[in-house]
Enzyme design. Structure first.
Site, PDB file in Angstrom:
ATOM      1  N   ASN A 144      22.409   1.735 -55.909  1.00 51.08           N
ATOM      2  CA  ASN A 144      22.169   2.113 -54.183  1.00 51.08           C
ATOM      3  C   ASN A 144      23.526   1.558 -54.371  1.00 51.08           C
ATOM      4  OD1 ASN A 144      19.831   3.502 -53.964  1.00 51.08           O
ATOM      5  ND2 ASN A 144      19.300   1.814 -53.156  1.00 51.08           N
ATOM      6  N   CYS A 164      16.366   6.970 -59.208  1.00 50.42           N
ATOM      7  CA  CYS A 164      15.470   6.176 -57.786  1.00 50.42           C
ATOM      8  C   CYS A 164      14.334   6.014 -58.343  1.00 50.42           C
ATOM      9  CB  CYS A 164      15.596   7.438 -56.900  1.00 50.42           C
ATOM     10  SG  CYS A 164      15.622   6.695 -55.385  1.00 50.42           S
ATOM     11  N   TYR A 244      13.850   9.887 -46.225  1.00 47.93           N
ATOM     12  CA  TYR A 244      15.929   9.434 -45.756  1.00 47.93           C
ATOM     13  C   TYR A 244      15.739  10.493 -45.256  1.00 47.93           C
ATOM     14  CZ  TYR A 244      15.865   5.443 -49.470  1.00 47.93           C
ATOM     15  OH  TYR A 244      15.782   3.966 -49.800  1.00 47.93           O
TER      16      TYR A 244
END
Length: 421
Positions: A144, A164, A244
């Protein structure tokens, strides 16, 4: 087939090893090299990795090394899962932004920018060394912030795809709710890394029936609880945002919440100490249950699928990855890196056609893409002014006063990792 894992001493690695062992017919590895400068961790993780392979009858060999050049030589694929600065740097990323009333998180906002600045130069150095030793090797990036790191790799001409585990987590969750196999689920998964929405959940493939309205109607409470968002938000959107998006949709609430509890980095650091103690037990020959709390669920299955597809094996022909936009989202530049369903083959990833993005989502995607472009320039070229402009452009910052204060804190806390500071 030889694979190398840079960051092989990570406590994540046994999850990866377990997937390699279980899915050896999909990805027949003959040699696996774990590469990490932390020799003590590498010994513990490598020992457990060999015991997992032995227990599950995997015929491949596992070696460990701190020598990157030797480890990646002749590798067909190199997986990147490193954390520059370790959990100590993550702890800072999650705390100093809160001093300015902004979200402290390791992949988005000011903390995410700090991680990008530390990480991009290191990853590009690794990738260049891989290319010198083995120009045909694929680089699979799990490091990341995946979108920014993948864009740096692609812009430098490397054979790279970003990965991911958010999408595969949704795929498994929706399959369980619908009582079907994960392979039957196709997601209309669109956006940027850690900024995505599930616009459709289709049975049988891209043209299958969209079951998302049914999922929201019948399981909306459970879906919303996993997202830590109100059920009414999911109902009103009619789509499923990634977890997120909470940092954007509930920013102030999250800031208040983060200020009242230990950082996630502190929790993970404590968990890692316990995991490493477990890994040192010579009787342990499987991934421990505690590892499930570390994060990265289904990472191993996604990594196996992607590596197999890139290397001509039996991986799924369509997978969610991070790759160049190339016209997929018409409002973004071709060289923006998006996260979406793509056809995977020996030539890399080719994004599939996606449903049009509602302006509410497209606007945020365009905004964060602009930030990521500025963040990459700051990571590549340094300079306080580039850092300031990236922060000012981020939708979670966006004010001069905040951007100035965050710039000072970012540089102060990361000076040892910034060659230009």
């Amino acid at each position: 087939m030889k694979l190398a894992v840079v960051g092989g001493g990570s406590t994540y690695t046994p999850e990866l090893i377990d997937g390699f062992a279980r899915l050896r017919d999909t990805l027949p590895i003959s040699e696996l090299v774990l590469i990490d400068p932390a020799a003590d961790r590498l010994d513990l993780v490598g020992g457990l990795a060999r015991r997992i392979f032995a227990k599950q009858g995997h015929p491949g060999t596992i070696t460990t090394t701190s020598d990157l050049d030797a480890g990646v030589a002749d590798a067909d694929a190199v997986l990147l899962q490193l954390r520059v600065g370790g959990q100590a740097a993550r702890e800072k990323d999650e705390t100093w932004p809160l001093e300015c009333g902004c979200v402290g998180q390791e992949t988005t906002g000011a903390g995410g920018l700090a991680k990008a600045l530390r990480t991009v130069p290191v990853v590009l150095d690794i990738a260049e060394r891989v290319r010198r030793r083995n120009p045909d090797a694929w680089i699979i990036d799990f490091t990341n912030p995946v979108g920014i790191v993948t864009r740096a790799l692609l812009n430098a001409g490397h054979k790279a795809v970003g990965l991911c585990n958010v999408a595969i987590g949704f795929q498994r969750k929706f399959a369980a709710l619908l009582d079907v196999t994960p392979a039957e689920i196709h997601l209309d998964h669109v956006g940027l890394n850690h900024l995505t929405w599930e616009l459709g959940v289709r049975l049988g493939g891209p043209d299958g029936e969209n079951l998302l309205p049914k999922l929201i109607a019948e399981h909306g409470d459970a879906i919303a609880a996993d997202l830590r968002m109100p059920r009414t938000v999911v109902d009103r959107l009619g789509v499923v945002p990634s977890y997120y998006l909470r940092y954007f949709y509930q920013h102030d609430e999250v800031v208040r919440e983060l200020g009242t509890k230990p950082s996630r980095a502190a929790e993970v650091a404590a968990m890692e100490r316990e995991l490493l103690a477990l890994y040192g037990d010579p009787a342990l020959d499987e991934k421990p249950e505690l590892l499930a709390g570390r994060g990265g669920a289904f990472y191993s299955e996604a990594a196996v699928d992607l590596a197999s597809g890139l290397l001509g094996g039996g991986g799924s022909p369509v997978q969610v990855v991070n790759t160049y936009n190339n016209g997929t989202l018409p409002f973004l530049p071709d060289d923006a890196v998006i996260e979406t369903q793509a056809r995977i083959g020996a030539g890399g990833a080719t994004p599939l056609r996606t449903p049009p993005l509602d302006p509410m989502y497209a606007g945020l995607v365009a905004h964060v893409t602009a930030y990521e472009d500025l963040a990459l320039q700051a990571a590549l070229h340094g300079g306080r002014e580039r850092v300031f402009k990236a922060l000012l452009a981020h939708p979670l910052v966006g004010q001069i006063e905040y951007a100035e204060a965050l710039t000072d804190r970012l540089i102060a806390h990361n000076r040892e990792h910034l060659a230009w500071a």
